[in-house]
Scaffold this motif. Structure first.
Motif: not given
Ligand code: SF4
Ligand code: SF4
Lengths: 258, 430
Positions: A162-177
């Protein structure tokens, strides 16, 4: 010929060996993966070095010497499928920091007799000299992605990376931004996913080791970071890291250079 | 057969690129050159004008096999400059992540790069066909080392969590529970590793070396200590530059180090073991004495046994650290940069790694000096070959080349550090 295992070769240019080491680091899968191929050339792991042609070639490292250019051309001739692994091979790597400087000066800083050293002015990605079939990102590459890519080509398929952003994976993990919650500058919004968004999971900002995602809006991110009080110099440094010579990061770093 | 040149254009199973060139004239070794042709990557140059806080991430990229060593030497040097050194659990966690790197790197070197030499295989995959259980166990042991690095550092290669002043985030006690379980298994696997290596056949080759390592008053060294040798050197890390010289030789991209007062020296597991035997934990001493290993080892081929012993030590030490671990209130201490120069050293799996940084009042690096273990061992490797070849000079070429390569791999040379590479080239004149 039909029952022969495909021949795998692993080559190295200028690098830290970390990406090819990722193969040996896949302890659980190692014997299975290496058992499915004939390791024809992989000097880091084997003293058996067979001549080409090879079915799959992996190249680690960037092109930094006249000899590397020759080598890359020969490797292309020897390999049916050629995959670059890591930020060095796909973007010039950390050693591309020389590209904004005078290499002669650099040589003098490190070596007492710079006349013994032969090197190019720039550290360049492999694809700027030869055609490559696939570029795998990361400094270092993610070992599971690397295995997926090898397995895909062994089965004559295109790898599914996949070539989307790290943010997508980060949200999926449930991290706080980390940007929103702590104001920590983060390159996640413009960096390609694949690492598992490690840095935000460890309470730090992404420093872009997987390089730019598809069409990243680097200038919007840079302005946002600037508005949070970071200096122009810091923003320049942030884009000028392990993927400094990838075009989007290079351009953004140059905007903030002045 | 009296005169010949042996060339190994690409040394395998070492990290990075190197070649070996040996010239034999009238049956005598005339010249030995270990050539490191890894292209220079200029780390010391481009660290200039970068922020002190970037040093652990950047210098990790010198070497994919021992990134922790680079990160630790960097944080040690910078904290030394600022006079701010974290203690307590942060210090312990740094020892723990180092244990992970030692287990991972020693096991990799021992089973994947070096053991095939002793057993006559080109690589571990071929070895696995005859020794499936040994290799499977080795892979599991290595993975446990990597799991430690990953848990504390975020990933195995180029961890992201090491920071000047400590860590970005520290684990909870419960995060370390699984590691502890695995380490109990790993400790037994390490004992088996030592037993396995001690049954190998070793060439008869002992030399009078000057061994150098960090030496700490009460601990087996990772991050701290004075720099000592078996020949009287006893200095602080700050005095490194006065006592060690780096020379640039024409045929190699790696600088050659020597002691100002004497000559070449020997770093790595054997040096640490000889100088710090009494600091090893009881279980390691017990295994060493059960196998009747001497307290001082002078045969570099036996480094493979010592790597096993140190792997055992690292498993044992990791368990100790986990057992006493309490999560610190803050993951790092607050750092206030000042204009200063700092020196730092730590014990990479293959030997002492020295860093020095000069930093300005804004916290930017003005200049950096990095001396990796391989460049320090390089002269000793060449000398070993000079002494090793004469009694073997009439061996068939293929055999001689193999044995020379094995002698080089004793040192686990890590050649990517082309701040400073390896190929064999033996020339015999006829
Ligand atoms: S991309 Fe990073 S990990 Fe891979 S070889 Fe280059 S420096 Fe090493
Ligand atoms: S979060 Fe960013 S810097 Fe961190 S590992 Fe992932 S891509 Fe690399």
């Amino acid at each position: 010929m039909k029952n022969k295992k495909p021949k795998l070769a692993v080559f190295k240019l200028s690098s830290c060996d970390g990406c090819q080491l990722s193969i040996l680091d896949a302890e659980d899968e190692l014997l299975a993966v290496l058992g499915a191929v004939d390791i024809a050339y992989f000097p880091e792991a084997s003293s058996r070095m067979l001549p080409g042609p090879y079915d799959i070639g992996l190249i680690e490292g960037s092109v930094t010497t006249p000899h590397d250019v020759e080598l890359a051309r020969q490797i292309r001739k020897d390999c049916k499928v050629l995959i670059t692994i890591g930020a060095c091979a796909t973007a010039g790597g950390i050693q591309a920091l020389r590209n904004w400087k005078d290499v002669k000066e650099f040589t003098k800083i490190v070596y007492a007799h710079p006349q013994y050293i032969s090197t190019l002015d720039r550290s360049m990605p492999v694809a700027s000299f030869i055609h490559v079939d696939f570029e795998l990102r990361g400094c270092p590459v993610n070992k599971y992605q690397l295995i997926d890519v090898i397995v895909a080509y062994l089965n004559n398929k295109k790898p599914n990376i996949t070539s989307h952003s790290v943010c997508m994976e980060c949200k999926q993990k449930g991290n706080v931004c980390v940007m929103v919650a702590h104001g920590t500058p983060c390159l996640g919004p413009v960096t390609q996913t694949g690492c598992g968004s490690i840095c935000p999971s460890y309470d730090r900002g992404c420093y872009g080791c997987f390089g730019p995602m598809d069409s990243p809006n680097t200038s919007s991110l840079a302005r946002n970071i600037e508005a949070r009080g970071e200096t122009k110099y810091d923003i320049m440094l942030a884009f000028r890291g392990f993927n400094a010579y990838s075009e989007p990061f290079r351009k953004e770093s140059e905007v903030y250079e002045k | 057969m009296k005169n010949r040149t042996i060339k190994v254009d690409y040394l395998a199973r070492v990290e990075g690129e190197g070649a070996l060139y040996i010239k034999i004239k009238n049956g005598e070794v005339d010249d030995v050159k270990l050539k490191i042709f890894e292209p220079p990557r200029f780390f010391e140059a481009f660290l200039r004008d970068r922020k002190y806080s970037e040093a652990p991430d950047i210098t990790a990229r010198i070497c994919g096999i021992c990134p922790i060593a680079y990160q630790m030497s960097a944080v040690n040097a910078i904290e030394n400059a600022f006079g701010q050194v974290p203690g307590g659990q942060i210090r312990e966690l740094r020892r723990l992540i180092y244990c992970g790197e030692w287990i991972e790197s020693h096991t990799l070197h021992l089973y994947m790069l070096h053991a095939p030499d002793f057993l006559g295989y080109p690589d571990v995959v071929h070895m696995a066909k005859d020794f499936p259980e040994v290799v499977e166990k080795a892979l599991k042991l290595k993975r446990i080392g990597n799991d430690i690095v990953k848990t504390i550092g975020g990933r195995e290669i180029h961890p992201i969590n090491v920071k000047v002043g400590g860590f970005y985030k520290v684990p909870q006690k419960k995060d370390l529970k699984q590691l502890r379980e695995d380490l109990l298994w790993a400790r037994d696997a390490a004992i088996d590793t030592v037993k396995f290596t001690s049954t190998l056949t070793f060439p008869d080759f002992e030399q009078d070396y000057e061994f150098v390592s960090l030496c700490h008053d009460i601990e087996y060294p990772f991050n701290e200590g004075r720099i000592k040798s078996n020949k009287g050197l006893d200095i602080s890390v700050e005095e490194y530059d006065f006592n060690f010289i780096e020379e640039h030789v024409e045929y190699s991209h790696a600088l050659h180090s020597r002691l100002r007062a004497r000559d070449n020296y020997f770093l790595g597991p054997i040096a640490r073991y000889n100088l710090n035997y009494d600091k090893l934990s009881p279980i390691v001493k017990q295994v060493a004495s059960d196998l009747k290993l001497p307290r001082e080892i002078n045969n570099p081929f036996k480094s493979i046994i010592v790597r096993g012993l140190e792997t055992l030590y690292a498993c044992d030490e990791a368990i100790r650290i986990i057992d006493q671990y309490e999560k610190p209130d803050e993951p790092s201490i607050q750092i206030n940069p000042i204009e200063a120069t700092g020196n730092g050293a730590s014990e990479a799996p293959r030997g002492m790694l020295y860093h020095r940084y000069r930093i300005n009042e804004e916290g930017l690096i003005m200049d950096a000096k990095i001396v990796p273990p391989t460049s320090q061992n390089q002269k000793t490797i060449e000398k070993d070959l000079k002494h090793f070849i004469p009694s073997r000079v009439n061996l068939p070429e293929k055999e001689l080349v193999l044995q020379c390569e094995q002698a080089v791999r004793n040192y686990d040379p890590c050649i990517s550090c082309a701040t400073h590479f390896l190929k064999l080239h033996v020339e015999k004149e006829n």
